[in-house]
Design a protein around this motif. Structure first.
Motif, PDB file in Angstrom:
ATOM      1  N   MET A   1      21.138  -4.652  20.868  1.00 37.16           N
ATOM      2  CA  MET A   1      20.824  -6.005  20.369  1.00 37.16           C
ATOM      3  C   MET A   1      21.962  -6.956  20.748  1.00 37.16           C
ATOM      4  O   MET A   1      23.122  -6.677  20.502  1.00 37.16           O
ATOM      5  N   ASP A   2      21.650  -8.050  21.387  1.00 41.03           N
ATOM      6  CA  ASP A   2      22.645  -9.040  21.778  1.00 41.03           C
ATOM      7  C   ASP A   2      23.018  -9.893  20.559  1.00 41.03           C
ATOM      8  O   ASP A   2      22.162 -10.441  19.884  1.00 41.03           O
ATOM      9  N   GLU A   3      24.347  -9.989  20.298  1.00 40.82           N
ATOM     10  CA  GLU A   3      24.801 -10.707  19.111  1.00 40.82           C
ATOM     11  C   GLU A   3      24.316 -12.159  19.096  1.00 40.82           C
ATOM     12  O   GLU A   3      23.888 -12.676  18.075  1.00 40.82           O
ATOM     13  N   PHE A   4      24.386 -12.809  20.251  1.00 40.51           N
ATOM     14  CA  PHE A   4      24.021 -14.231  20.299  1.00 40.51           C
ATOM     15  C   PHE A   4      22.533 -14.436  20.028  1.00 40.51           C
ATOM     16  O   PHE A   4      22.146 -15.354  19.313  1.00 40.51           O
ATOM     17  N   ASP A   5      21.697 -13.552  20.616  1.00 38.85           N
ATOM     18  CA  ASP A   5      20.262 -13.646  20.385  1.00 38.85           C
ATOM     19  C   ASP A   5      19.944 -13.405  18.909  1.00 38.85           C
ATOM     20  O   ASP A   5      19.108 -14.074  18.321  1.00 38.85           O
ATOM     21  N   PHE A   6      20.647 -12.432  18.316  1.00 40.46           N
ATOM     22  CA  PHE A   6      20.402 -12.104  16.920  1.00 40.46           C
ATOM     23  C   PHE A   6      20.766 -13.294  16.021  1.00 40.46           C
ATOM     24  O   PHE A   6      20.016 -13.637  15.109  1.00 40.46           O
ATOM     25  N   ILE A   7      21.898 -13.918  16.319  1.00 40.79           N
ATOM     26  CA  ILE A   7      22.305 -15.079  15.527  1.00 40.79           C
ATOM     27  C   ILE A   7      21.265 -16.190  15.643  1.00 40.79           C
ATOM     28  O   ILE A   7      20.921 -16.843  14.655  1.00 40.79           O
ATOM     29  N   ASP A   8      20.712 -16.362  16.847  1.00 37.84           N
ATOM     30  CA  ASP A   8      19.646 -17.354  17.017  1.00 37.84           C
ATOM     31  C   ASP A   8      18.449 -17.034  16.133  1.00 37.84           C
ATOM     32  O   ASP A   8      17.792 -17.928  15.608  1.00 37.84           O
ATOM     33  N   THR A   9      18.158 -15.745  15.979  1.00 39.22           N
ATOM     34  CA  THR A   9      17.022 -15.314  15.157  1.00 39.22           C
ATOM     35  C   THR A   9      17.212 -15.685  13.690  1.00 39.22           C
ATOM     36  O   THR A   9      16.281 -16.101  13.014  1.00 39.22           O
ATOM     37  N   ILE A  10      18.450 -15.505  13.194  1.00 35.07           N
ATOM     38  CA  ILE A  10      18.662 -15.681  11.754  1.00 35.07           C
ATOM     39  C   ILE A  10      19.136 -17.088  11.388  1.00 35.07           C
ATOM     40  O   ILE A  10      19.130 -17.456  10.223  1.00 35.07           O
ATOM     41  N   LYS A  11      19.520 -17.858  12.390  1.00 33.96           N
ATOM     42  CA  LYS A  11      20.043 -19.213  12.149  1.00 33.96           C
ATOM     43  C   LYS A  11      18.980 -20.117  11.540  1.00 33.96           C
ATOM     44  O   LYS A  11      17.828 -20.101  11.979  1.00 33.96           O
ATOM     45  N   GLN A  12      19.356 -20.907  10.553  1.00 36.64           N
ATOM     46  CA  GLN A  12      18.402 -21.838   9.964  1.00 36.64           C
ATOM     47  C   GLN A  12      18.103 -22.970  10.945  1.00 36.64           C
ATOM     48  O   GLN A  12      18.987 -23.435  11.652  1.00 36.64           O
ATOM     49  N   LYS A  13      16.848 -23.402  10.944  1.00 43.23           N
ATOM     50  CA  LYS A  13      16.479 -24.503  11.838  1.00 43.23           C
ATOM     51  C   LYS A  13      16.977 -25.828  11.261  1.00 43.23           C
ATOM     52  O   LYS A  13      17.263 -26.772  11.982  1.00 43.23           O
ATOM     53  N   SER A  14      17.036 -25.901   9.947  1.00 41.97           N
ATOM     54  CA  SER A  14      17.580 -27.110   9.313  1.00 41.97           C
ATOM     55  C   SER A  14      18.298 -26.691   8.037  1.00 41.97           C
ATOM     56  O   SER A  14      18.090 -25.585   7.536  1.00 41.97           O
ATOM     57  N   TYR A  15      19.146 -27.559   7.545  1.00 41.40           N
ATOM     58  CA  TYR A  15      19.955 -27.237   6.371  1.00 41.40           C
ATOM     59  C   TYR A  15      19.538 -28.079   5.168  1.00 41.40           C
ATOM     60  O   TYR A  15      19.046 -29.196   5.325  1.00 41.40           O
ATOM     61  N   ASN A  16      19.762 -27.531   3.979  1.00 40.19           N
ATOM     62  CA  ASN A  16      19.373 -28.219   2.742  1.00 40.19           C
ATOM     63  C   ASN A  16      20.486 -29.062   2.143  1.00 40.19           C
ATOM     64  O   ASN A  16      20.240 -30.088   1.532  1.00 40.19           O
ATOM     65  N   GLN A  17      21.723 -28.596   2.299  1.00 38.45           N
ATOM     66  CA  GLN A  17      22.838 -29.207   1.576  1.00 38.45           C
ATOM     67  C   GLN A  17      23.332 -30.476   2.273  1.00 38.45           C
ATOM     68  O   GLN A  17      23.801 -30.415   3.412  1.00 38.45           O
ATOM     69  N   PRO A  18      23.259 -31.612   1.572  1.00 37.96           N
ATOM     70  CA  PRO A  18      23.691 -32.871   2.201  1.00 37.96           C
ATOM     71  C   PRO A  18      25.200 -32.930   2.466  1.00 37.96           C
ATOM     72  O   PRO A  18      25.648 -33.761   3.249  1.00 37.96           O
ATOM     73  N   THR A  19      25.983 -32.052   1.827  1.00 38.37           N
ATOM     74  CA  THR A  19      27.439 -32.062   2.036  1.00 38.37           C
ATOM     75  C   THR A  19      27.844 -31.307   3.299  1.00 38.37           C
ATOM     76  O   THR A  19      29.009 -31.326   3.681  1.00 38.37           O
ATOM     77  N   LEU A  20      26.880 -30.634   3.954  1.00 45.35           N
ATOM     78  CA  LEU A  20      27.210 -29.857   5.155  1.00 45.35           C
ATOM     79  C   LEU A  20      27.321 -30.765   6.370  1.00 45.35           C
ATOM     80  O   LEU A  20      26.453 -31.582   6.635  1.00 45.35           O
ATOM     81  N   LEU A  21      28.433 -30.632   7.116  1.00 46.50           N
ATOM     82  CA  LEU A  21      28.631 -31.423   8.326  1.00 46.50           C
ATOM     83  C   LEU A  21      28.324 -30.592   9.572  1.00 46.50           C
ATOM     84  O   LEU A  21      27.839 -31.106  10.563  1.00 46.50           O
ATOM     85  N   LYS A  22      28.630 -29.289   9.510  1.00 48.17           N
ATOM     86  CA  LYS A  22      28.411 -28.418  10.669  1.00 48.17           C
ATOM     87  C   LYS A  22      28.091 -27.014  10.184  1.00 48.17           C
ATOM     88  O   LYS A  22      28.884 -26.413   9.460  1.00 48.17           O
ATOM     89  N   GLY A  23      26.932 -26.499  10.573  1.00 51.72           N
ATOM     90  CA  GLY A  23      26.552 -25.148  10.181  1.00 51.72           C
ATOM     91  C   GLY A  23      26.980 -24.126  11.222  1.00 51.72           C
ATOM     92  O   GLY A  23      28.062 -24.230  11.784  1.00 51.72           O
ATOM     93  N   ILE A  24      26.112 -23.159  11.494  1.00 53.43           N
ATOM     94  CA  ILE A  24      26.427 -22.134  12.493  1.00 53.43           C
ATOM     95  C   ILE A  24      26.469 -22.753  13.889  1.00 53.43           C
ATOM     96  O   ILE A  24      25.682 -23.623  14.206  1.00 53.43           O
ATOM     97  N   GLY A  25      27.416 -22.309  14.721  1.00 54.94           N
ATOM     98  CA  GLY A  25      27.438 -22.758  16.110  1.00 54.94           C
ATOM     99  C   GLY A  25      28.772 -23.303  16.571  1.00 54.94           C
ATOM    100  O   GLY A  25      28.849 -23.949  17.603  1.00 54.94           O
ATOM    101  N   ASP A  26      29.825 -23.096  15.810  1.00 52.48           N
ATOM    102  CA  ASP A  26      31.159 -23.491  16.281  1.00 52.48           C
ATOM    103  C   ASP A  26      32.143 -22.431  15.812  1.00 52.48           C
ATOM    104  O   ASP A  26      31.730 -21.369  15.340  1.00 52.48           O
ATOM    105  N   ASP A  27      33.442 -22.694  15.937  1.00 53.33           N
ATOM    106  CA  ASP A  27      34.411 -21.702  15.459  1.00 53.33           C
ATOM    107  C   ASP A  27      34.340 -21.554  13.945  1.00 53.33           C
ATOM    108  O   ASP A  27      34.726 -20.531  13.391  1.00 53.33           O
ATOM    109  N   GLY A  28      33.858 -22.580  13.268  1.00 53.12           N
ATOM    110  CA  GLY A  28      33.733 -22.528  11.812  1.00 53.12           C
ATOM    111  C   GLY A  28      32.695 -23.524  11.345  1.00 53.12           C
ATOM    112  O   GLY A  28      32.228 -24.353  12.123  1.00 53.12           O
ATOM    113  N   ALA A  29      32.325 -23.443  10.080  1.00 50.16           N
ATOM    114  CA  ALA A  29      31.415 -24.425   9.490  1.00 50.16           C
ATOM    115  C   ALA A  29      32.258 -25.484   8.777  1.00 50.16           C
ATOM    116  O   ALA A  29      33.383 -25.227   8.377  1.00 50.16           O
TER     117      ALA A  29
END
Lengths: 322, 322
Positions: A1-29
């Motif tokens: 299983m490719d880690e990047f593909d798996f992360i794409d599978t579980i990654k949320q398409k949109s976020y609920n919390q208005p305080t979030l500036l950056k979710g999955i996809g960088d060195d940190g959230a």
């Protein structure tokens, strides 16, 4: 299983919390929270130690791991915001099972609008899930263990020992009354989020979630608050068919069993009716099971059982009081 | 080993961060941060996968695990604040070794005044360490991967491939020049915290820390920013005695080796002198290794090598450009 593909599978398409500036996809959230205090908890679950394939299906492994963390956030009096999941995946677990594990988390996360904002997936020989959950709490309203005071009522939500009873049924198949109920209590505990959140208007309140058994949790409160605590064995709430199990197991499970993820609390007697009202509104049982005694540097817990008072220590071993 | 006693051993006696309200000792830790954005990262390390007893002593396991997380925080442009550690401990590891692992973390944490505010210790068959680190960044100054623009300079700190060379030496004992240097680069990487923090006055800057190799990191930037990137093979910086290793390994290590925990970055050409100044002040090598090309939905990375331009894909396999 490719880690990047798996992360794409579980990654949320949109976020609920208005305080979030950056979710999955960088060195940190990245998020911001200028109005409230921020609470972090972390818990780790290991195959063979905390669960086995025999006792729980993949989707409920995810559910249960996250539920334990949510319970900690509830016990701090905080609202849920984010979670991060680190998972060690052995070859013996399939991609589909991994998706089920994360699906189980997602189901519970959706209920509370919590966003998955980070994590790590690595290979290893033993399925291990470590979850960090972040929550928000009104300034100064964290429900610390250290806030108990003499004369407080000690109370508990729900019933005790059911999760251990459920595990027992899974390990010892047979005919039991209310079998499904007990199994569900083991596999799908209900963190008492709504209850804890319903009590925000009470100024001082102590919560500890029951992950290690009520004696252990009471001791954490008594030691942090430097008070003695008395628990009444005959007041400890149990569910309808709990008495079908061997008597020594009943006692062990309700006192030391743990993993019920109910809340143990203390509150001033004048605020007790408010606690009862909120519980009633939520159709949640809440039971007075003891009281906070005098201030005490050692912070002891006593158990009153058949007119005897016993001193209880952390490993569960009971000494008779001198 | 008793979990509670062990936690007492590793618990800090006092905390450095003024924003911390509650450290270890409740259901969760509590802090507040009203002025800045909050960054969270998580990384997991497994014995046999990320390290072995043969290649690293216990104190440096702790150091290295935390260093990798610190590197992520640096790559976000954030200052360090807190860390939480979940650890799965097999019977084959002694209490003393556990104390050494945490001691190694503490040593590095002290350097940056980071506080240990939570965690979990559980038993299992495979030593697994999962660390969550929390940092603070000035509002809107996170160094996202998605901010690269055409004509940016692509640069890298330090030298590439040294960590892999160090691991190679440990796995293949023999006579090597600068042996200790290479081993140290594997066991005790230096996250580029001071460098990243020295550049806060530059408005737009992209960082990715090199955990998976420079090609992989460049691809993360190119895809997040939707730009093509050109890297020049002959400009990739290597250390003095790097050429002593077999030529095919040199190439593999510097392009795909990873774990150097240097920073790969992009910056507008007019800001490049500022980057060089800060590096010079810190006596840190910084090298221009390529440039950002045109906007591109696919976000490709090209490698110029001996007047040939190759398209590089994520698994490191190289196609010749058509």
């Amino acid at each position: 299983m490719d880690e990047f593909d798996f992360i794409d599978t579980i990654k949320q398409k949109s976020y609920n919390q208005p305080t979030l500036l950056k979710g999955i996809g960088d060195d940190g959230a990245v998020f911001q929270q200028t109005a409230k205090d921020i609470v972090t908890v972390v818990d780790t679950f290991v195959e063979g130690v905390h669960f086995t394939r025999k006792t729980i299906p993949p989707s409920l492994i995810g559910y249960r791991c996250l539920a334990a963390n949510i319970s900690d956030i509830a016990a701090m009096g905080a609202k849920l915001a984010f979670y991060l999941v680190s998972i060690v995946i052995p070859n013996s677990w399939t991609h589909e099972e991994m998706v089920e594990i994360f699906g189980g988390m997602k189901k519970l996360a959706s209920k509370y609008h919590i966003d998955l904002i980070g994590g790590d997936t690595v290979s290893g020989s033993e399925l291990t899930i470590s979850i960090t959950v972040i929550g928000y709490v009104q300034n100064g309203k964290s429900r610390y263990r250290s806030l108990a005071k003499p004369k407080d009522i000690v109370f508990v939500t729900g019933t005790l020992g059911d999760a251990q009873a459920g595990l027992y049924i899974l390990m010892n198949p047979g005919n039991y009354k209310n079998k499904e109920y007990f199994i569900k209590r083991h596999q799908q505990p209900s963190p008492r989020v709504e209850f804890a959140q319903g009590l925000t208007r009470i100024d001082r309140l102590v919560f500890n979630d029951i992950s290690d058994g009520i004696v252990s949790e009471a001791r954490e409160i008594s030691q942090a608050s430097k008070v003695d605590i008395m628990l009444h064995e005959n007041k400890l709430p149990v569910s309808k068919y709990f008495k079908q199990f061997p008597i020594h197991l009943q006692s062990e499970w309700k006192l030391y069993g743990g993993e019920d993820f109910e809340l143990l609390g203390t509150v001033a007697r004048e605020d007790w009716p408010k606690v009862q009202q909120v519980a009633e509104r939520l159709k949640l049982q809440v039971t007075e099971i003891g009281e906070v005694l005098k201030p005490s540097q050692r912070g002891q817990v006593y158990l009153k059982e058949n007119n005897q008072i016993k001193l209880v220590n952390k490993s569960g071993y009971i000494h008779f009081r001198k």
